[in-house]
Design a protein around this motif. Sequence first.
Motif, PDB file in Angstrom:
ATOM      1  N   PHE A 168       0.880  -1.160   0.000  1.00  0.00           N
ATOM      2  CA  PHE A 168       0.000   0.000   0.000  1.00  0.00           C
ATOM      3  C   PHE A 168       0.920   1.211   0.000  1.00  0.00           C
TER       4      PHE A 168
ATOM      5  N   SER B 267      -3.482   6.602   7.879  1.00  0.00           N
ATOM      6  CA  SER B 267      -4.645   7.218   7.239  1.00  0.00           C
ATOM      7  C   SER B 267      -5.809   6.225   7.316  1.00  0.00           C
ATOM      8  N   PRO B 268      -7.040   6.684   7.063  1.00  0.00           N
ATOM      9  CA  PRO B 268      -8.165   5.734   7.057  1.00  0.00           C
ATOM     10  C   PRO B 268      -7.953   4.585   6.061  1.00  0.00           C
ATOM     11  N   ALA B 269      -7.415   4.882   4.894  1.00  0.00           N
ATOM     12  CA  ALA B 269      -7.173   3.830   3.899  1.00  0.00           C
ATOM     13  C   ALA B 269      -6.092   2.864   4.383  1.00  0.00           C
ATOM     14  N   GLU B 270      -5.046   3.383   5.004  1.00  0.00           N
ATOM     15  CA  GLU B 270      -3.992   2.520   5.543  1.00  0.00           C
ATOM     16  C   GLU B 270      -4.538   1.653   6.669  1.00  0.00           C
ATOM     17  N   SER B 271      -5.410   2.218   7.492  1.00  0.00           N
ATOM     18  CA  SER B 271      -6.026   1.439   8.576  1.00  0.00           C
ATOM     19  C   SER B 271      -6.849   0.289   8.020  1.00  0.00           C
ATOM     20  N   LEU B 272      -7.564   0.541   6.935  1.00  0.00           N
ATOM     21  CA  LEU B 272      -8.349  -0.520   6.301  1.00  0.00           C
ATOM     22  C   LEU B 272      -7.438  -1.625   5.775  1.00  0.00           C
ATOM     23  N   PHE B 273      -6.324  -1.245   5.168  1.00  0.00           N
ATOM     24  CA  PHE B 273      -5.336  -2.209   4.677  1.00  0.00           C
ATOM     25  C   PHE B 273      -4.818  -3.061   5.836  1.00  0.00           C
TER      26      PHE B 273
ATOM     27  N   ASP C 154      -6.297  -3.533   8.771  1.00  0.00           N
ATOM     28  CA  ASP C 154      -7.390  -4.360   9.299  1.00  0.00           C
ATOM     29  C   ASP C 154      -7.578  -5.626   8.471  1.00  0.00           C
TER      30      ASP C 154
END
Length: 93
Positions: A11, A51-57, A59
Amino acid sequence: MGGFGQVTSTFPPRLVLLAAPTSRAREVAALPGVRAVCVDAVPADLRAVLSPAESLFVDGWLARHAEKSRGPSDGRPWDAPGHTPPDAPNPTG
């Protein structure tokens, strides 16, 4: 990092999933540009800067060990007797 294991996902520009022996975590952590190596969890201080996108990755990576519920029809074909596909048209319109 490829010399330590197999890069399975990235990512850019900050996150890499590396399939490598746990015994090599310290070596990977010592590489230039590596801020942290997480084996089974992500520390709260590191999580706070994602970031929110990194957190999703992250998770998604953490979910690899989560218990997944399985239904009685798990693994059976959709057209098996007594089963209907989840998107079947409503016969009553």
